[in-house]
Motif scaffolding. Structure first.
Motif, PDB file in Angstrom:
ATOM      1  N   GLN A 151     -45.361  51.971  25.153  1.00  0.00           N
ATOM      2  CA  GLN A 151     -43.949  51.766  25.481  1.00  0.00           C
ATOM      3  C   GLN A 151     -43.242  50.999  24.376  1.00  0.00           C
ATOM      4  N   ARG A 152     -43.943  50.010  23.850  1.00  0.00           N
ATOM      5  CA  ARG A 152     -43.302  49.229  22.793  1.00  0.00           C
ATOM      6  C   ARG A 152     -43.105  50.067  21.538  1.00  0.00           C
ATOM      7  N   LEU A 153     -43.826  51.174  21.451  1.00  0.00           N
ATOM      8  CA  LEU A 153     -43.714  52.007  20.258  1.00  0.00           C
ATOM      9  C   LEU A 153     -42.648  53.077  20.374  1.00  0.00           C
ATOM     10  N   TRP A 154     -41.758  52.944  21.358  1.00  0.00           N
ATOM     11  CA  TRP A 154     -40.739  53.977  21.535  1.00  0.00           C
ATOM     12  C   TRP A 154     -39.975  54.207  20.239  1.00  0.00           C
ATOM     13  N   ALA A 155     -39.741  53.134  19.492  1.00  0.00           N
ATOM     14  CA  ALA A 155     -38.995  53.281  18.236  1.00  0.00           C
ATOM     15  C   ALA A 155     -39.775  54.153  17.261  1.00  0.00           C
ATOM     16  N   ALA A 156     -41.109  54.001  17.271  1.00  0.00           N
ATOM     17  CA  ALA A 156     -41.927  54.820  16.373  1.00  0.00           C
ATOM     18  C   ALA A 156     -41.856  56.283  16.787  1.00  0.00           C
ATOM     19  N   PHE A 157     -41.899  56.538  18.097  1.00  0.00           N
ATOM     20  CA  PHE A 157     -41.756  57.917  18.581  1.00  0.00           C
ATOM     21  C   PHE A 157     -40.446  58.516  18.085  1.00  0.00           C
ATOM     22  N   ALA A 158     -39.385  57.711  18.202  1.00  0.00           N
ATOM     23  CA  ALA A 158     -38.069  58.197  17.758  1.00  0.00           C
ATOM     24  C   ALA A 158     -38.110  58.518  16.273  1.00  0.00           C
ATOM     25  N   ALA A 159     -38.762  57.638  15.506  1.00  0.00           N
ATOM     26  CA  ALA A 159     -38.851  57.866  14.059  1.00  0.00           C
ATOM     27  C   ALA A 159     -39.579  59.166  13.771  1.00  0.00           C
ATOM     28  N   VAL A 160     -40.635  59.420  14.534  1.00  0.00           N
ATOM     29  CA  VAL A 160     -41.417  60.640  14.318  1.00  0.00           C
ATOM     30  C   VAL A 160     -40.535  61.867  14.506  1.00  0.00           C
ATOM     31  N   ILE A 161     -39.822  61.888  15.638  1.00  0.00           N
ATOM     32  CA  ILE A 161     -38.995  63.055  15.947  1.00  0.00           C
ATOM     33  C   ILE A 161     -37.904  63.205  14.895  1.00  0.00           C
ATOM     34  N   ALA A 162     -37.277  62.095  14.545  1.00  0.00           N
ATOM     35  CA  ALA A 162     -36.220  62.162  13.545  1.00  0.00           C
ATOM     36  C   ALA A 162     -36.756  62.679  12.225  1.00  0.00           C
ATOM     37  N   ALA A 163     -37.885  62.141  11.799  1.00  0.00           N
ATOM     38  CA  ALA A 163     -38.464  62.534  10.511  1.00  0.00           C
ATOM     39  C   ALA A 163     -38.791  64.016  10.500  1.00  0.00           C
ATOM     40  N   MET A 164     -39.367  64.489  11.594  1.00  0.00           N
ATOM     41  CA  MET A 164     -39.758  65.896  11.619  1.00  0.00           C
ATOM     42  C   MET A 164     -38.530  66.799  11.608  1.00  0.00           C
ATOM     43  N   LEU A 165     -37.492  66.406  12.345  1.00  0.00           N
ATOM     44  CA  LEU A 165     -36.277  67.216  12.354  1.00  0.00           C
ATOM     45  C   LEU A 165     -35.642  67.264  10.977  1.00  0.00           C
ATOM     46  N   VAL A 166     -35.531  66.100  10.357  1.00  0.00           N
ATOM     47  CA  VAL A 166     -34.916  66.038   9.032  1.00  0.00           C
ATOM     48  C   VAL A 166     -35.722  66.872   8.035  1.00  0.00           C
ATOM     49  N   THR A 167     -37.030  66.721   8.071  1.00  0.00           N
ATOM     50  CA  THR A 167     -37.889  67.453   7.142  1.00  0.00           C
ATOM     51  C   THR A 167     -37.766  68.956   7.367  1.00  0.00           C
ATOM     52  N   PHE A 168     -37.785  69.339   8.621  1.00  0.00           N
ATOM     53  CA  PHE A 168     -37.688  70.761   8.950  1.00  0.00           C
ATOM     54  C   PHE A 168     -36.386  71.335   8.407  1.00  0.00           C
ATOM     55  N   TYR A 169     -35.313  70.558   8.560  1.00  0.00           N
ATOM     56  CA  TYR A 169     -34.015  71.029   8.102  1.00  0.00           C
ATOM     57  C   TYR A 169     -33.973  71.107   6.578  1.00  0.00           C
ATOM     58  N   LEU A 170     -34.424  70.044   5.912  1.00  0.00           N
ATOM     59  CA  LEU A 170     -34.330  69.990   4.458  1.00  0.00           C
ATOM     60  C   LEU A 170     -35.202  71.042   3.789  1.00  0.00           C
ATOM     61  N   SER A 171     -36.329  71.335   4.405  1.00  0.00           N
ATOM     62  CA  SER A 171     -37.231  72.286   3.759  1.00  0.00           C
ATOM     63  C   SER A 171     -36.956  73.708   4.230  1.00  0.00           C
ATOM     64  N   HIS A 172     -35.833  73.884   4.932  1.00  0.00           N
ATOM     65  CA  HIS A 172     -35.460  75.202   5.433  1.00  0.00           C
ATOM     66  C   HIS A 172     -36.601  75.819   6.221  1.00  0.00           C
ATOM     67  N   GLY A 173     -37.105  75.047   7.160  1.00  0.00           N
ATOM     68  CA  GLY A 173     -38.192  75.555   7.986  1.00  0.00           C
ATOM     69  C   GLY A 173     -39.478  75.720   7.206  1.00  0.00           C
ATOM     70  N   GLY A 174     -39.915  74.666   6.589  1.00  0.00           N
ATOM     71  CA  GLY A 174     -41.126  74.728   5.777  1.00  0.00           C
ATOM     72  C   GLY A 174     -42.374  74.810   6.637  1.00  0.00           C
ATOM     73  N   PRO A 175     -43.537  74.776   5.986  1.00  0.00           N
ATOM     74  CA  PRO A 175     -44.791  74.899   6.738  1.00  0.00           C
ATOM     75  C   PRO A 175     -44.877  73.869   7.856  1.00  0.00           C
ATOM     76  N   VAL A 176     -45.183  74.345   9.044  1.00  0.00           N
ATOM     77  CA  VAL A 176     -45.208  73.472  10.223  1.00  0.00           C
ATOM     78  C   VAL A 176     -46.159  72.309  10.011  1.00  0.00           C
ATOM     79  N   LEU A 177     -47.285  72.592   9.373  1.00  0.00           N
ATOM     80  CA  LEU A 177     -48.312  71.577   9.241  1.00  0.00           C
ATOM     81  C   LEU A 177     -47.847  70.438   8.358  1.00  0.00           C
TER      82      LEU A 177
END
Lengths: 662, 152, 180
Positions: free
Chosen positions: A423-449
């Motif tokens: 629960q205390r790591l909710w901020a880390a979870f948010a960071a994960v989702i944000a990072a993945m979304l940003v990366t996905f967008y910047l790499s124009h849907g790059g390799p999922v892995l």
């Protein structure tokens, strides 16, 4: 004349090492303070003598004294001064002298700062170090002596392998040796504890700074080696699972495990005999690595010259040192008092998981590296084990550990609250989702892995930040309180945060290799090559003379649209002495991505083969390593390691109880 | 979920290095060229130690790269191309050791060791705690209470 | 000995096993770079190569009904010079039937090489592209192959031939394959 002085100094050092071992171990057995003090002096003398020997060797290289066989084989007069220095350790014999120099350096440091240690422990540690020194000094003097003369002296030397003539190489071996030779201290502490029959929190406190120092140096050494391979070898790879690389990785993995399990011994007085074993194994892996690199048993892109006789000598040394210590372990370890219990979900549990996975990873690398030899020994087929094996085993093993890095530091000792930590790591979870979304967008849907990998890095980094924020009660307590907490935190906790964060940065760099883009083409003057949104323009090609090479140098302009980003000048260097062609890449970095350019072969019709790569986040791999080492250094500066001074002033050897969570 | 993570881990670890392939070798058909690269990355350069033929600048590597592309153009599938090379050079040329009885120990030991280690850790955690001491008598209990109160 | 004690002996036992394997690696015959040939007992690959100095072409059809040795060499290959005397001796004493394949070489350079070190070969083929060598599984020069009467490869040696190799491997091989 000077070289003979160095030779003599080394022989004398052997005698002093024998004296050191004898005085300290006898002194400890008899509890004779005078003998033990004399032993400490011997350790200082040993260092001075070996330093002198090393200095004479360096001198011989600087003045290009080709009557010394070692200089004639590895140096030439037409070489830049820096490389004359690095040639000293760019060959087998010279690097062994550096090896024992660093061994003696650590010994001298223990002798110097040993006032705070219990005298018998200090003495035994120096005794064991003395024994190791005897073995390796004998090895040098009997099989790998760099002080031998060549008669008649040749006019010119054979020069240094062109690929080794690079500033990065200057610092890579010394740091590596500071690392895995430094683990000899932890080894000596372990053997001393076994002789004593006692492992306690105090012992763990003494071991940690030395292990930490070695670990920092090894981290830097490995990072440097990887970075050097990246920009030197011309194909943009930075880790090849080469046996020599593995030989340095294995002590690093074991050393990391040792750092973490020593924490458990210190705080909870448990996992003791495992930690002792780990300390023995870490240095044993360094020794096995030394053997692998110098015996010709494994092929490697950069193994030293192959000589089975030397291999036999080192193998015997291994049997005595490792076999002896493991036999001692089998005999004495059962006497070590078992410590307290803890719940599986707890800080200790996380550290145990850390050890479990690191040990498995280390074993994997070990088995993979030695499997061809094993197969051959049992009469099996001749097979090779390359990077696909390690990628499919090492990487999946590491993933759970990397996940735990984000969560583990938030668990309490003895019994942790898993859900509460999540629960205390909710901020880390948010960071994960944000990072993945940003990366996905910047790499124009790059390799999922790769996107998932970035997510993992965000989890680890986020977890480190959440932990320190939680510890400082950020946003939960009034600001003066937070500041007070920030200022009174033991430095080791900041060190931990930095080290874990550095690891996250490295993971991000590794994960991003999936987003790499390349352009390979044959270019004529004036032509351009589009790569990753940049345009590379071939402007010119010319001849260039270096001190001991001739080169074809290309002039390229890197453009973003019409804006000039950089001028790149890759070269193909030809060294006439060794008849070797070496590619020198041109790299433009903004620390977030590298533009990597290598010049290939000409087609003799005006066209040149050009290989260009855009590598996002690749600098993070080494920046992360530097951050990790920096975190280790910060931990090292924690004043609790100087507790000995406090204890001495207080007049007792016992340590004050420490209830802070660190 | 776990399997996807493991797959992710495996492919994450596949580090694309830079290539030594010359522009003149590359096939015009990008799909074929991609297959050629993928095959080349699985084959060891025998004169370089620890590089794939895609990454190596050696002559032999160059020759093999050309052969692979020729065979792909001739219509061989990936397995046939690899077999062409292993027929001549043996299984040693494969960077990924084949999973066969001789290598079961190699491939299964990492996870076997992890499981063994976990089992060992489990037994360690399940150790019986030390038996309780003699119960305290009244005086000792009063002393204990006083100490506890002091501590708070 | 109790369970507990036995477990503490495991690391030592494991190291002992390791030491044994490592010592195997130090044995004089062990060379991690030496590969066994994958072509042993397989039919020799077909080839049709131009001859040197305007001679007739060399094809594998020339190897009829006799035990034949094929030696891959090159003028730029340093160890090839080391084995020249051995090859010359074998050829002079008619111990073996020896053909040579000149690997990735300029014909003019090869001719100079043979002039300087002697020509022990019955005939020579020029493998300009290196393709024939790859079909044999050659990964460096010099390498020598033995082909029996049925046209199958029965033996390969990597590196220069020495008198030891002749005595300990070639002569017994000739006996085994039934030389006349």
């Amino acid at each position: 004349m000077i070289i003979e002085l160095g030779h003599f100094a080394l022989i004398l050092a052997l005698a002093v090492a024998t004296l050191q071992a004898g005085l300290t171990l006898t002194g400890a057995a008899r509890n004779d303070l005078n003998l033990m003090a004399a032993g400490r002096l011997a350790a200082l003398a040993q260092f001075a003598l070996i330093a002198l020997a090393f200095a004479t060797l360096v001198h011989a290289y600087f003045v290009s004294d080709f009557s010394v066989a070692n200089v004639a084989e590895n140096s030439s007069s037409a070489k830049p001064l820096l490389y004359k220095l690095t040639s000293v350790w760019g060959n087998h014999e010279g690097s062994m002298v550096l090896w024992v120099l660093i061994l003696a350096l650590y010994g001298a440091a223990i002798a110097w700062f040993g006032d705070a240690m219990p005298p018998r422990l200090c003495a035994r540690v120096l005794g064991v170090k003395g024994l190791i020194a005897i073995g390796f000094l004998l090895f040098i003097l009997l099989t790998s002596n760099p002080f031998l003369r060549l008669s008649p002296a040749p006019e010119e030397g054979m020069g240094l392998n062109p690929i080794l003539q690079d500033p990065g190489l200057a610092f890579h071996p010394p740091f590596l040796y500071l690392g895995y030779v430094g683990f000899s201290v932890a080894f000596a502490f372990a053997v001393a504890a076994l002789i004593d029959g006692r492992v306690d929190a105090a012992w763990a406190r003494w071991v940690r700074p030395w292990t930490l120092a070695s670990w920092c140096c090894l981290t830097l050494g490995i990072a440097m080696g990887s970075w050097w391979a990246y920009y030197t070898l011309g194909w943009g790879g930075w880790w090849f699972w080469d046996p020599v690389e593995n030989a340095s990785l294995m002590p690093w993995l074991a050393g990391t495990a040792l750092l973490h399990s020593a924490i458990v011994v210190e705080r909870r007085d448990t996992l003791k005999s495992w930690t002792i074993l780990l300390a023995i194994l870490t240095f044993s892996l360094s020794l096995v690595g030394t053997f692998l690199v110098r015996s010709g048993v494994l092929t490697s892109v950069h193994a030293f010259a192959l000589d089975p006789r030397r291999g036999v000598f080192i193998l015997v040394l291994l049997c005595i040192a490792i076999g002896g210590s493991l036999a001692l372990y089998a005999w004495r370890a059962p006497a070590v008092e078992p410590g307290g219990v803890f719940a599986p979900i707890s800080r200790e549990g996380a550290l145990l998981l850390n050890n479990l996975i690191l040990a498995s990873c280390c074993a994997t690398v070990f088995i993979g590296t030695l499997y061809p030899l094993f197969l051959d020994a049992v009469g099996g087929p001749k097979l090779s084990v390359g990077y696909p094996f390690f990628d499919r085993t090492f990487v999946p093993l590491m993933i759970p550990l990397l996940l735990a890095v984000g969560l583990g530091p938030l668990l309490a000792w003895k019994r942790g609250d898993f859900l509460g930590a999540l629960q205390r790591l909710w901020a880390a979870f948010a960071a994960v989702i944000a990072a993945m979304l940003v990366t996905f967008y910047l790499s124009h849907g790059g390799p999922v892995l790769s996107v998932l990998g970035i997510g993992l890095a965000a989890w680890m980094g986020g977890g480190a930040i959440v932990e320190i924020a939680d510890r400082l009660r950020l946003f939960r307590a009034p600001w003066p309180d937070v500041v007070r907490r920030a200022l009174t935190q033991p430095r080791a906790s900041y060190g931990m945060t930095l080290a874990h964060y550095g690891l996250a940065v490295t993971v991000a760099g590794i994960a991003a290799s999936g987003f790499e883009q390349q352009g390979i083409a044959l270019l004529h003057l004036g032509q351009t090559l589009p790569v990753a949104g940049y345009t590379l323009r071939f402007d010119g090609i010319g001849r260039h003379e270096g001190i001991n090479y001739t080169a074809d140098r290309g002039d390229f302009t890197l453009l973003e649209g019409t804006r000039v980003v950089a001028q790149l000048e890759p070269e193909r260097r030809f060294f006439p002495l060794q008849q070797q062609t070496v590619s020198k890449t041109a790299i433009h970095t903004n620390f977030f991505a590298d533009f990597y350019l290598a010049l290939g072969d000409p087609d003799n019709k005006g066209g040149w083969a050009v290989r260009a790569y855009w590598k996002p986040l690749v600098p993070f791999i080494w920046i992360g390593g530097v951050i990790m080492a920096f975190g280790g250094a910060v931990s090292l500066s924690d004043r609790r390691w100087r507790i000995g001074i406090v204890a001495r002033r207080a007049g007792k050897a016992a340590l004050p109880a420490d209830r802070s969570r660190a | 979920m776990i399997r996807a993570l493991i797959a992710a881990a495996i492919l994450l670890g596949a580090m694309p290095a830079a290539l030594a392939v010359e522009p003149s070798e590359m096939l015009p058909n990008p799909a074929l060229e991609a297959r050629a690269e993928a095959i080349g990355k699985q084959l060891r350069c025998l004169v370089c130690q620890n590089e794939s033929i895609e990454d190596s600048g050696a002559d032999l590597a160059h020759d093999l790269r050309v052969i692979i592309r020729e065979r792909l153009k001739a219509g061989d599938n990936d397995g046939q191309v690899v077999k062409y090379v292993t027929d001549r050079y043996g299984a040693f040329v494969l960077l990924k050791p084949p999973v066969e009885p001789a290598t079961y120990l190699l491939w299964f030991s990492p996870f076997a060791i992890l499981i063994l280690g976990a089992a060992g850790a489990w037994f360690y955690l399940r150790r019986r705690p030390a038996p309780p001491d003699e119960p305290l008598d009244l005086d000792q209990r009063r002393q204990l209470e006083r100490l506890l109160l002091d501590d708070q | 000995m109790s369970w507990r004690r036995a477990i503490y002996l495991l690391p030592l036992a494991a190291f002992a096993a390791l030491a044994i394997y490592l010592s195997h690696g130090l044995a004089p015959g062990y060379n991690p770079e030496l590969l066994p040939s994958a072509m042993i007992d397989k039919p020799a690959p077909a080839f049709d190569l131009a001859g040197l100095k305007g001679e007739a072409r060399l094809t594998n059809r020339a190897f009829t009904d006799e035990i034949v040795f094929v030696n891959f060499f090159a003028s730029w290959c340093v160890p090839c010079r080391q084995e020249s005397p051995v090859l010359m001796d074998l050829s002079r004493r008619n111990v073996i039937v020896l053909y040579g394949i000149d690997y990735k070489d300029k014909p003019a350079d090869a001719e100079k090489f043979l002039q300087q070190y002697g020509d022990p070969y019955r005939r020579i083929g020029v493998d300009d592209s290196g393709r024939t060598a790859i079909n044999f599984g050659v990964y460096g020069v010099p390498e020598t192959y033995a082909i029996d009467r049925t046209g199958h490869i029965r033996w390969r040696h990597v590196g220069p031939l020495t008198d030891d190799v002749v005595k300990n491997e070639i002569l017994p091989l000739l006996q085994r394959l039934g030389a006349s």
